[in-house]
Design an enzyme around this catalytic site. Structure first.
Site, short mmCIF file in Angstrom:
data_model
loop_
_atom_site.label_atom_id
_atom_site.label_comp_id
_atom_site.label_asym_id
_atom_site.label_seq_id
_atom_site.Cartn_x
_atom_site.Cartn_y
_atom_site.Cartn_z
N GLU A 1 33.42 -68.33 69.60
CA GLU A 1 33.92 -68.67 70.86
C GLU A 1 34.61 -70.27 70.45
O GLU A 1 34.64 -71.12 69.14
CB GLU A 1 32.80 -69.04 71.50
CG GLU A 1 33.37 -69.78 72.60
CD GLU A 1 31.82 -70.36 73.27
OE1 GLU A 1 31.49 -70.35 74.90
OE2 GLU A 1 31.19 -69.67 72.82
N ASP B 1 38.43 -78.27 63.81
CA ASP B 1 39.00 -78.49 65.64
C ASP B 1 39.64 -76.25 65.23
O ASP B 1 40.17 -76.16 64.40
CB ASP B 1 40.59 -78.95 64.89
CG ASP B 1 41.33 -79.46 65.84
OD1 ASP B 1 41.39 -78.30 66.77
OD2 ASP B 1 41.99 -79.97 65.63
N ASP C 1 39.15 -77.40 78.01
CA ASP C 1 40.04 -77.85 78.62
C ASP C 1 41.68 -78.01 79.55
O ASP C 1 41.95 -77.19 79.29
CB ASP C 1 40.11 -79.73 77.80
CG ASP C 1 40.32 -80.93 78.97
OD1 ASP C 1 41.31 -80.77 80.18
OD2 ASP C 1 40.35 -81.93 78.23
N LYS D 1 47.97 -82.19 83.51
CA LYS D 1 49.54 -83.09 83.80
C LYS D 1 50.05 -82.23 82.53
O LYS D 1 50.01 -82.16 81.16
CB LYS D 1 48.98 -84.37 82.32
CG LYS D 1 47.87 -85.20 84.03
CD LYS D 1 48.19 -86.87 82.82
CE LYS D 1 47.11 -87.66 83.90
NZ LYS D 1 47.03 -89.12 83.13
N TYR E 1 28.53 -74.70 81.86
CA TYR E 1 29.13 -74.92 83.00
C TYR E 1 29.39 -74.30 83.74
O TYR E 1 30.08 -74.22 85.18
CB TYR E 1 31.06 -74.98 82.18
CG TYR E 1 31.27 -76.41 82.19
CD1 TYR E 1 31.22 -77.58 82.75
CD2 TYR E 1 32.01 -77.05 80.70
CE1 TYR E 1 31.25 -78.99 82.01
CE2 TYR E 1 32.13 -77.66 80.21
CZ TYR E 1 32.07 -79.50 81.51
OH TYR E 1 31.98 -80.48 80.24
N GLU E 2 29.23 -72.63 83.75
CA GLU E 2 29.49 -71.64 84.46
C GLU E 2 28.87 -71.70 85.22
O GLU E 2 28.56 -71.64 86.70
CB GLU E 2 29.64 -70.21 84.08
CG GLU E 2 30.04 -68.68 84.66
CD GLU E 2 30.12 -67.85 83.71
OE1 GLU E 2 29.22 -66.68 84.70
OE2 GLU E 2 29.82 -68.03 82.95
#
Length: 214
Positions: free
Chosen positions: A44, A96, A118, A122, A193-194
C-alpha cells in the site's frame, strides 16, 4: 495530511525492527526472507495511520503486506495498529513511494493499493498524482502480468482522472464502483479517511485494474 510532528517517532520506529524495515534497498529481490515464506506480497502506497493495511494483514494471513508512508510521525501511528493487530505478515517502510524500484524487483509484488491518495487538484501538480502515467510506468515495471492495482478515493475528480489515465495507458478495468458502500463488494477494509467521509455521506469510489498481457 496534517499531522503534528512527533520528534520521538523515529526512535519508536527504530525500536521495532520486526515491523519497521530500516534498510529496504538491501532486501530488493529478497523480501521472502523477511517474511520467511513465498506468499504473495501486496503493498500500500501512502498507508497513513495504518488501519487498512493492518486490517488486511489480519484478514489474509497467507498474504504478506508492506505499508509505505514517508511521514514518520504518521507511520508511527500505523506501527501502533500493527502491534495491536499482532500480525506476522506485515512490514512498514518510511520511504518515498515514488522510489519503488529501489526496493522491489520486477514481479516481486503482486498487488498495489492506492487508498485516498492526495488528489493534487491543481493542473500543474498532475504529475504528482499516484495514478499519473509516470507512476503507472513504475507499477508496470514491478507487477507481473497478473498483478493488480486497487484504488479507492472520495474525490470524484481524481477518480475520473484515474479512469481516463488507466484507460489511455492500456490497463484493463476489472471492477469499477461509483458508490462502494452501496455495492455488493464484500470484505471491504476501510481506511480512516474512508470512515470519515462515508459518515459524512460522501460516496466512495473504487476500481481494480491490471496491465494487459504483452
Amino acid at each position: 495530511m496534517r499531522v503534528k510532528h512527533k520528534p520521538w517517532a523515529k526512535d519508536k520506529l527504530l525500536a521495532h525492527p520486526e515491523i519497521c524495515v530500516q534498510n529496504p534497498t538491501e532486501l530488493k529481490g529478497n523480501w521472502h526472507t523477511v517474511f520467511g515464506n513465498h506468499h504473495p506480497i501486496h503493498i500500500e502506497i501512502g498507508s497513513g495511520k495504518g488501519q487498512f493495511i493492518s486490517g488486511m494483514a489480519k484478514q489474509n494471513e497467507r498474504i504478506n503486506y508492506i505499508g509505505i508512508e514517508v511521514v514518520e510521525s504518521v507511520l508511527v501511528l500505523a506501527l501502533d495498529k500493527a502491534l495491536a493487530a499482532d500480525v506476522k505478515n506485515l512490514r512498514l517502510l518510511a520511504v518515498d513511494g515514488g522510489n519503488l524500484t529501489d526496493y522491489f524487483s520486477p514481479d516481486e509484488i503482486e498487488r498495489i493499493y492506492l487508498n485516498f491518495s492526495d488528489p493534487w487538484p491543481k493542473k500543474r501538480h498532475t504529475k504528482r498524482r499516484l495514478t499519473n502515467p509516470r507512476f503507472l510506468t513504475i507499477y508496470q515495471h514491478l507487477l507481473p502480468q497478473s498483478g493488480e492495482i486497487h484504488f479507492k478515493t472520495d474525490n470524484r475528480g481524481l477518480f475520473e482522472y484515474t479512469l481516463q489515465a488507466f484507460s489511455e495507458y492500456g490497463l484493463l478495468l476489472q471492477y469499477v464502483s461509483l458508490d462502494l458502500h452501496q455495492s455488493q463488494f464484500e470484505d471491504n477494509i476501510m481506511t480512516e479517511y474512508e470512515e470519515k467521509f462515508s459518515k459524512q455521506g460522501y460516496p466512495i469510489y473504487r476500481l481494480e485494474a491490471s496491465f494487459k498481457a504483452n
